[in-house]
Design a protein around this motif. Structure first.
Motif, mmCIF file in Angstrom:
data_model
loop_
_atom_site.group_PDB
_atom_site.id
_atom_site.type_symbol
_atom_site.label_atom_id
_atom_site.label_comp_id
_atom_site.label_asym_id
_atom_site.label_seq_id
_atom_site.Cartn_x
_atom_site.Cartn_y
_atom_site.Cartn_z
ATOM 1 N N MET A 129 -10.381 -12.415 -6.643
ATOM 2 C CA MET A 129 -9.769 -12.401 -8.232
ATOM 3 C C MET A 129 -10.750 -13.032 -8.975
ATOM 4 O O MET A 129 -10.650 -12.737 -10.314
ATOM 5 C CB MET A 129 -8.373 -13.331 -7.942
ATOM 6 C CG MET A 129 -7.239 -12.685 -7.400
ATOM 7 S SD MET A 129 -6.708 -10.900 -7.637
ATOM 8 C CE MET A 129 -6.192 -11.319 -9.565
ATOM 9 N N ARG A 130 -11.563 -13.782 -8.609
ATOM 10 C CA ARG A 130 -12.599 -14.504 -9.522
ATOM 11 C C ARG A 130 -13.469 -13.433 -9.960
ATOM 12 O O ARG A 130 -14.252 -13.893 -11.227
ATOM 13 C CB ARG A 130 -13.206 -15.651 -8.945
ATOM 14 C CG ARG A 130 -14.157 -15.002 -7.682
ATOM 15 C CD ARG A 130 -14.764 -16.560 -6.992
ATOM 16 N NE ARG A 130 -15.447 -16.080 -5.754
ATOM 17 C CZ ARG A 130 -16.907 -16.182 -6.103
ATOM 18 N NH1 ARG A 130 -17.372 -16.341 -7.133
ATOM 19 N NH2 ARG A 130 -17.773 -15.706 -5.025
ATOM 20 N N HIS A 131 -13.550 -12.159 -9.468
ATOM 21 C CA HIS A 131 -14.545 -11.216 -9.878
ATOM 22 C C HIS A 131 -13.868 -10.437 -10.910
ATOM 23 O O HIS A 131 -14.501 -9.337 -11.398
ATOM 24 C CB HIS A 131 -15.014 -10.479 -8.957
ATOM 25 C CG HIS A 131 -16.001 -11.293 -7.880
ATOM 26 N ND1 HIS A 131 -17.035 -11.613 -8.120
ATOM 27 C CD2 HIS A 131 -15.759 -11.811 -6.579
ATOM 28 C CE1 HIS A 131 -17.682 -12.481 -7.111
ATOM 29 N NE2 HIS A 131 -16.819 -12.658 -6.438
ATOM 30 N N ILE A 132 -12.389 -10.540 -11.057
ATOM 31 C CA ILE A 132 -11.505 -9.440 -11.725
ATOM 32 C C ILE A 132 -11.103 -9.930 -13.165
ATOM 33 O O ILE A 132 -10.580 -10.872 -13.330
ATOM 34 C CB ILE A 132 -10.318 -9.214 -10.839
ATOM 35 C CG1 ILE A 132 -10.857 -8.449 -9.474
ATOM 36 C CG2 ILE A 132 -9.487 -8.118 -11.484
ATOM 37 C CD1 ILE A 132 -9.761 -8.370 -8.619
ATOM 38 N N GLU A 133 -11.464 -9.062 -14.151
ATOM 39 C CA GLU A 133 -11.016 -9.264 -15.471
ATOM 40 C C GLU A 133 -9.628 -8.269 -15.775
ATOM 41 O O GLU A 133 -9.715 -7.320 -15.534
ATOM 42 C CB GLU A 133 -11.821 -8.846 -16.472
ATOM 43 C CG GLU A 133 -13.186 -9.617 -16.579
ATOM 44 C CD GLU A 133 -13.908 -9.677 -17.868
ATOM 45 O OE1 GLU A 133 -13.264 -9.239 -18.922
ATOM 46 O OE2 GLU A 133 -15.039 -10.107 -17.882
ATOM 47 N N LEU A 134 -8.443 -9.120 -15.830
ATOM 48 C CA LEU A 134 -7.297 -8.353 -15.735
ATOM 49 C C LEU A 134 -6.858 -8.072 -17.388
ATOM 50 O O LEU A 134 -7.379 -8.752 -18.055
ATOM 51 C CB LEU A 134 -6.112 -9.167 -15.094
ATOM 52 C CG LEU A 134 -6.040 -9.494 -13.899
ATOM 53 C CD1 LEU A 134 -5.078 -10.683 -13.288
ATOM 54 C CD2 LEU A 134 -5.904 -8.295 -12.981
#
Length: 482
Positions: A129-134
């Motif tokens: 999740m720390r690599h993902i821009e929602l």
């Protein structure tokens, strides 16, 4: 020191920067396996990960303000195609990722929400999740020749009511994982626009609403997986069959072979609740539909179960990175791609998850990601552009010789190009020891499922007892070592 830098005894080496477009199954697989060798960033247009498996109650028919959604403005549709009570068609072992088994109490055939939770747990286990821009919709991907990084990505907040700023990022590699089950394939029958009843694609179906189905004469156009699921919901599912009571259901399509031989549906045929119409639709009138068998029926609701089209709207056709075939129908085939995944015109752009119709499709998608990882690490290299184009031309020629339509190029089938052949070709590219033993353990279950499909057992497949094929077989796929 930047996180994207590796310190050696003599020099500082920058990790390659990799963009991943989409955080569904393929995007999460790419993030998990590339994050340790690259500085990755994942762009997901929705509010959470999961892609296809993230349910939304909104469709184009119910969304309060479609123009406020950047994904809709770009693709012409909303992303989600999932209806709320969907059940999978394959046992959980066929939907298992490396190093991450389903819990013991997960049923063989699971609810879509169960698999969605599995994806969420997968993302948490591997700290993705720390690599993902929602809530970021990628609107442009361009090759920039005068920059240190080769590719420019522009993205915008999906909810443009909150933010309209376009942001730019630059990368060395781009992995496209935007899926192929969002943009509906809508047939264009004569008279479609004259129909006065209700008509929509199954992409827009969220729940079994009485105004669409109750006491209605319903026509299903298309007779494959989603059409079978719709019949299942209308007549067999305990959680929906009492919500609506269609007066009669008609079904037609390019082929109705699967429906015709289904013993599961014989009682509905005998009761006059279901009727197969051969020859597809020939004309739609204001209140009726004409069929290829020469008959005409009064219809209240038409629902199109006619599949989806590939769409890559963030790549400008003028840039010639990829081109769609327009001879048959735009949205079925695009290229040039080597091995159905490597962009020949821009070899540092990769497409994961295009191929379909395989019992172990996620395993194939994982293998595609492993090849990308090896390529970035420099462990393998691609042939020259000339060689890749030559092989693609041979592939297309053989596809045509099998009398297969170009729209089926990314779909595997037993009579033509099989998923086993494709897997073998990917194996030949890798330097890794390929894990095949685990997946061979699933062959008896695959064969049992295939027999159910051949016999048209669309009801039984959802409740089939796979235990005698899958219990205690020691299935435990582990990750490859690089």
């Amino acid at each position: 020191m930047e996180i994207s830098e590796i310190v050696t005894s003599t020099t500082t080496v920058r990790k390659p920067k990799v963009a991943i477009i989409g955080a569904g199954v393929s995007g999460l697989l790419a993030a998990r396996h590339l994050k340790d060798i690259a500085d990755i960033k994942v762009y997901e247009s929705r509010e959470d990960v999961g892609g296809l498996w993230l349910y939304s109650e909104h469709s184009e028919r119910s969304h309060p303000n479609l123009e406020s959604n950047a994904f809709y403005n770009l693709y012409g549709c909303l992303q989600s195609s999932l209806y709320h009570n969907m059940i999978t068609n394959a046992p959980k072992e066929c939907m298992t990722f490396k190093d991450f088994k389903h819990s013991e109490d997960t049923p063989y055939i699971m609810h879509s929400k169960t698999f969605y939770n599995y994806l969420k747990e997968y993302a948490a286990k591997f700290d993705l999740m720390r690599h993902i821009e929602l809530n970021r919709t990628v609107t442009s991907l361009k090759a920039i020749k005068d920059k240190e990084n080769r590719y420019r990505i522009q993205h915008i907040c999906t909810n443009i009511k909150e933010d309209t700023e376009v942001v730019e990022d630059f990368f060395d590699h781009v992995v496209v994982c935007n899926g192929h089950c969002s943009v509906p394939n809508m047939p264009n029958f004569e008279g479609t626009d004259s129909f006065e009843g209700t008509q929509f694609h199954i992409h827009q179906l969220k729940k079994m609403e009485p105004q669409d189905f109750d006491e209605k004469a319903v026509l299903i156009v298309g007779a494959w997986i989603s059409a079978n699921d719709l019949i299942l919901n209308l007549f067999f599912r305990e959680d929906t069959k009492d919500l609506v009571h269609p007066k009669k259901v008609y079904i037609t399509g390019r082929t109705t072979e699967l429906i015709e031989k289904s013993k599961d549906l014989q009682e509905l045929n005998d009761m006059g609740l279901l009727e197969i119409k051969k020859g597809n639709v020939t004309r739609i009138n204001p209140n009726s539909v004409e069929f290829g068998d020469g008959t005409e029926e009064e219809i209240d609701t038409i629902i199109y179960s006619t599949g989806y089209r590939y769409s890559i709207p963030f790549i400008d056709p003028k840039d010639k990175i990829i081109e769609f075939d327009t001879k048959q129908k735009d949205g079925y085939y695009f290229g040039p791609l080597y091995k159905r995944m490597f962009c020949i015109n821009e070899p540092n752009i990769y497409f994961v998850g295009l191929v379909e119709k395989a019992p172990l499709i996620h395993y194939i998608h994982e293998r595609q990601v492993f090849l990308i990882k090896e390529l970035i690490l420099g462990k393998i290299s691609l042939p020259s552009k000339r060689e890749m184009l030559s092989e693609l031309e041979k592939d297309l020629s053989e596809h045509e010789e099998r009398d297969e339509k170009l729209r089926k190029f990314f779909k595997f089938n037993k009579k033509g190009y099989s998923h086993k052949e494709y897997s073998s070709e990917l194996e030949q590219l890798t330097t890794m020891k390929v894990d095949t033993i685990n997946y061979e353990l699933l062959e008896p279950a695959h064969k049992a499922k295939a027999e159910l499909e051949k016999s048209g057992s669309i009801v039984k497949i959802k409740s089939f007892d796979f235990s005698k094929y899958l219990d205690d077989i020691g299935f435990n796929p582990t990750s490859y070592k690089f």
